[in-house]
Write a protein that holds these residues in place. Structure first.
Motif, mmCIF file in Angstrom:
data_model
loop_
_atom_site.group_PDB
_atom_site.id
_atom_site.type_symbol
_atom_site.label_atom_id
_atom_site.label_comp_id
_atom_site.label_asym_id
_atom_site.label_seq_id
_atom_site.Cartn_x
_atom_site.Cartn_y
_atom_site.Cartn_z
ATOM 1 N N ILE A 1 43.245 43.272 36.291
ATOM 2 C CA ILE A 1 41.908 43.532 35.739
ATOM 3 C C ILE A 1 40.846 42.983 36.683
ATOM 4 O O ILE A 1 39.809 43.622 36.918
ATOM 5 C CB ILE A 1 41.773 42.932 34.320
ATOM 6 C CG1 ILE A 1 42.657 43.717 33.349
ATOM 7 C CG2 ILE A 1 40.321 42.950 33.847
ATOM 8 C CD1 ILE A 1 42.756 43.114 31.969
ATOM 9 N N PHE A 2 41.090 41.811 37.254
ATOM 10 C CA PHE A 2 40.144 41.207 38.187
ATOM 11 C C PHE A 2 39.953 42.079 39.426
ATOM 12 O O PHE A 2 38.837 42.300 39.882
ATOM 13 C CB PHE A 2 40.626 39.801 38.566
ATOM 14 C CG PHE A 2 39.734 39.092 39.537
ATOM 15 C CD1 PHE A 2 38.416 38.794 39.208
ATOM 16 C CD2 PHE A 2 40.208 38.707 40.768
ATOM 17 C CE1 PHE A 2 37.593 38.135 40.101
ATOM 18 C CE2 PHE A 2 39.390 38.044 41.662
ATOM 19 C CZ PHE A 2 38.079 37.758 41.329
ATOM 20 N N TYR A 3 41.049 42.617 39.966
ATOM 21 C CA TYR A 3 40.935 43.471 41.152
ATOM 22 C C TYR A 3 40.322 44.833 40.815
ATOM 23 O O TYR A 3 39.605 45.415 41.634
ATOM 24 C CB TYR A 3 42.276 43.615 41.856
ATOM 25 C CG TYR A 3 42.695 42.330 42.523
ATOM 26 C CD1 TYR A 3 41.864 41.706 43.462
ATOM 27 C CD2 TYR A 3 43.890 41.712 42.214
ATOM 28 C CE1 TYR A 3 42.225 40.511 44.064
ATOM 29 C CE2 TYR A 3 44.260 40.520 42.817
ATOM 30 C CZ TYR A 3 43.422 39.929 43.734
ATOM 31 O OH TYR A 3 43.769 38.743 44.328
ATOM 32 N N LEU A 4 40.575 45.344 39.611
ATOM 33 C CA LEU A 4 39.912 46.569 39.170
ATOM 34 C C LEU A 4 38.401 46.328 39.052
ATOM 35 O O LEU A 4 37.595 47.160 39.471
ATOM 36 C CB LEU A 4 40.491 47.045 37.838
ATOM 37 C CG LEU A 4 39.846 48.293 37.230
ATOM 38 C CD1 LEU A 4 39.988 49.489 38.175
ATOM 39 C CD2 LEU A 4 40.479 48.601 35.879
ATOM 40 N N TYR A 5 38.044 45.186 38.492
ATOM 41 C CA TYR A 5 36.635 44.802 38.421
ATOM 42 C C TYR A 5 36.038 44.745 39.833
ATOM 43 O O TYR A 5 34.922 45.225 40.065
ATOM 44 C CB TYR A 5 36.487 43.451 37.724
ATOM 45 C CG TYR A 5 35.141 42.819 37.950
ATOM 46 C CD1 TYR A 5 34.021 43.240 37.233
ATOM 47 C CD2 TYR A 5 34.970 41.821 38.903
ATOM 48 C CE1 TYR A 5 32.781 42.690 37.455
ATOM 49 C CE2 TYR A 5 33.735 41.264 39.129
ATOM 50 C CZ TYR A 5 32.647 41.696 38.407
ATOM 51 O OH TYR A 5 31.415 41.149 38.642
#
Length: 183
Positions: free
Chosen positions: A89-93
């Motif tokens: 989720i952090f890398y998608l963000y």
């Protein structure tokens, strides 16, 4: 082992653990910034992507809103999700952040963007050092700052429609204060 040696050993073990965690956090942050930079770069150099974002504001706002949804979902559920899910989720963000930054990169000069990133990196570094060495519990102000960031977002939307330059300065200063607190 006497009490002093045991306490000294525990402090060393804790320092070593914290140091390892901090190294992993900074590596992930570095990788996320690379993802953001590459996404922004791709959106500005691949013909049509930047123009598509600029001419289809609903897509741009959809990406920006999805970015906020990811931030709030990650913040709210971080203790309930696995490390790999949180990282994903952090890398998608980070990827979405690069897409939203792409229009900024197209609108402003590289020098002004560099200055902004240099100031942000400097503030992040200074606050990280302060957080590492302070004895105070800084988590108590987190909920206040979360509400403040919602207020910052609303102020940015209002500024978008009225383009008040004084408000731009106020939002910038408030943004720095809020993100210093969150850091």
């Amino acid at each position: 082992m006497n009490n002093y040696n045991l306490n000294s050993y525990n402090n060393q073990a804790l320092d070593s653990h914290v140091s390892g965690v901090m190294k992993r956090v900074y590596v992930k942050m570095f990788l996320a910034m690379i993802v953001t930079a590459l996404a922004a770069w791709a959106c500005t150099v691949i013909p049509g992507i930047g123009m598509f974002l600029a001419t289809h504001s609903w897509v741009y706002w959809g990406v920006a809103i999805l970015e906020l949804v990811l931030v709030f979902s990650l913040s709210g559920a971080i203790n309930k999700m696995s490390s790999s899910t949180a990282s994903l989720i952090f890398y998608l963000y980070s990827l979405l952040n690069g897409v939203t930054f792409a229009l900024i990169f197209m609108a402003y000069t590289p020098v002004s963007i560099f200055k902004t990133f240099a100031i942000t990196a400097g503030v992040f570094g200074a606050m990280s050092i302060y957080g590492y060495f302070t004895e105070r519990d800084l988590t108590k102000i987190g909920s206040f700052l979360t509400m403040a960031i919602i207020g910052l977002f609303i102020a940015m939307i209002v500024n978008l429609f009225w383009a008040n330059s004084t408000l731009e300065w106020i939002v910038s200063i408030a943004g720095v204060i809020i993100f210093v607190g969150l850091t």
